[in-house]
Design an enzyme around this catalytic site. Structure first.
Site, PDB file in Angstrom:
ATOM      1  N   HIS A 161     -18.687   0.249   1.399  1.00 18.78           N
ATOM      2  CA  HIS A 161     -19.917   0.951   1.033  1.00 18.78           C
ATOM      3  C   HIS A 161     -20.636   0.219  -0.092  1.00 18.78           C
ATOM      4  CE1 HIS A 161     -17.485   4.758   2.291  1.00 18.78           C
ATOM      5  NE2 HIS A 161     -17.904   4.068   3.335  1.00 18.78           N
ATOM      6  N   HIS A 170      -9.193  12.840   9.601  1.00 17.49           N
ATOM      7  CA  HIS A 170      -9.994  11.614   9.682  1.00 17.49           C
ATOM      8  C   HIS A 170      -9.993  11.108  11.108  1.00 17.49           C
ATOM      9  CE1 HIS A 170     -11.214   7.404   9.222  1.00 17.49           C
ATOM     10  NE2 HIS A 170     -11.802   7.797   8.109  1.00 17.49           N
TER      11      HIS A 170
END
Length: 426
Positions: free
Chosen positions: A109, A175
């Site tokens: 990110h 997840h």
């Protein structure tokens, strides 16, 4: 008769209005109905006072001068305003002179800004503590440790590799390909370089039948992650479980695997549900921060996929205030039809994995079977259509379009927060 259902969206909610005759099910995690007997702070303190499989953190900190505390970035809802002060206090209780670095685990990110750090950690910590943001794209910041079980090379941030005591914090939820978040994920992908993250998330790994929500056993992605975290000697973790309001309802501290497994057991009990299949499935990415870009949204889309009949329509509600997300994902998701995207990605060898291709891969898989209508305030119609989705400016518009596609008698399944729910086979 109309039913009103709130869908998390950005920093608020959308109100879905649906006729009862069409509503087949509303699926939510039991975390919202779970009422812990202690406050958030009491839960965290209790976990720190009674760690699983390790001595107390203040004991571990004795004689340890270079301490690294890995925390999550701006895309995660870790309640660091609560947890970090308690962790720092424990470390300094053991060694008041410890040189502590807070390392922000970004994975691939963008960097977490100073303003975001103040919001996440509080001004006192953001402005006074030593904070480093992991930069996966800066090779000189990493050191090679070993080869992982998958064959991928493991490069980790030097700050973590060279410290005397390595601690991580995070939160646990289902997840979509690592089984559950938390624990070992703070290291891989959190503080690894671009090459390691990419290879761990290769097409082959993502395509494994074991790389799925709720699955840890035989999951090649999880196995690499645990191996990596053990290799850099993570000595202590603090992980929490959250409800939809991002409030702590459980806390687990201690050994990397033992504490994480205990937290996974807790979250699994609250999140598991038998999927109810619908012609139309409506979900969200749980609002901000996880719905800030399209790149993050396959998490909830994969849950919706598990609750969708053949050729169902999925309505995904995500503000996408930061647009598409990563530049690689943005290029890949508009590269062609879903079939063409999947074919292209399938031919990429693991060591040549393109950053962010895994989210394009999962979207391609879903889009080959289902139409997706994206409710968003920030992405324009042309961009959404280039990504093989249908644009809607409101949830009412999306539902109207879905009924046009599936007929007025279509059965609708609503999963307000698709990230928090774990759909399991009957």
């Amino acid at each position: 008769m109309m039913r009103k259902i709130k869908i998390p969206y950005d920093e608020g909610t959308l109100e879905l209005q649906l006729e009862e005759r069409n509503l087949k099910a509303v699926i939510t995690a039991d975390g919202d109905s779970f009422r812990p007997e202690k406050t958030e702070t009491e839960l965290i303190k209790e976990a720190l006072e009674h760690p699983l499989g390790t001595p107390a953190l203040h004991t571990l900190a004795q004689g340890r001068n270079k301490v690294v505390l890995v925390t999550s970035d701006h895309t995660r809802a870790v309640p660091s305003r609560l947890t970090l002060p308690l962790l720092l206090k424990e470390i300094r209780r053991g060694n008041p002179e410890a040189d502590i670095t807070i390392l922000i685990a970004t994975g691939l990110h963008r960097a977490t800004t100073k303003e975001e750090q103040r919001r996440m950690f509080g001004e006192e910590i953001a402005d006074r503590e030593k904070i480093v943001v992991n930069n996966a794209f800066c090779p000189e910041e990493f050191v090679r440790i070993c080869e992982l079980p998958s064959g991928a090379e493991f490069f980790v941030n030097k700050i973590a590799a060279e410290c005397d005591l390595l601690i991580t914090e995070g939160f646990i939820e289902p997840h979509f390909f690592a089984g559950f978040s938390g624990g070992r994920k703070s290291i891989l992908p959190g503080i690894c370089n671009e090459a390691t993250v990419n290879e761990n998330h290769s097409y082959r790994a993502i395509a494994s039948p074991y790389a799925a929500a709720g699955v840890l056993e035989k999951n090649p992605i999880h196995e690499d992650m645990v191996f990596a975290a053990r290799k850099v000697n993570v000595r202590f973790i603090l992980n929490v479980a959250l409800n939809s309001e991002k409030k702590v309802i459980g806390a687990f501290a201690g050994d990397l695997e033992e504490a994480h497994e205990r937290g996974v057991e807790f979250v699994r009990r609250l999140s598991e549900c038998v999927p109810v299949k619908g012609d139309i499935v409506i979900t969200s990415n749980g609002g901000y921060p996880l719905d800030q870009n399209l790149y993050q949204t396959p998490k909830a889309a994969a849950t919706a996929e598990a609750c969708a009949v053949e050729d169902a329509v999925i309505i995904m509600c995500a503000a996408c205030r930061e647009g598409m997300g990563g530049t690689y994902f943005e290029k890949l998701i508009v590269k062609g039809t879903p079939g063409e995207i999947d074919q292209y990605l399938s031919e990429i060898p693991p060591r040549e994995t393109i950053p962010e291709q895994w989210c394009a891969q999962i979207y391609a898989r879903i889009l080959k079977k289902h139409k997706i209508i994206l409710v968003t305030d920030y992405l324009d119609k042309e961009t959404v259509e280039r990504a093989n989705m249908i644009h809607a400016g409101s949830i009412d518009e999306a539902l109207l379009r879905a009924f046009e596609l599936k007929g007025r008698n279509a059965e609708v399944v609503v999963i307000p927060d698709g990230v928090s729910v774990l759909a399991v086979k009957e």
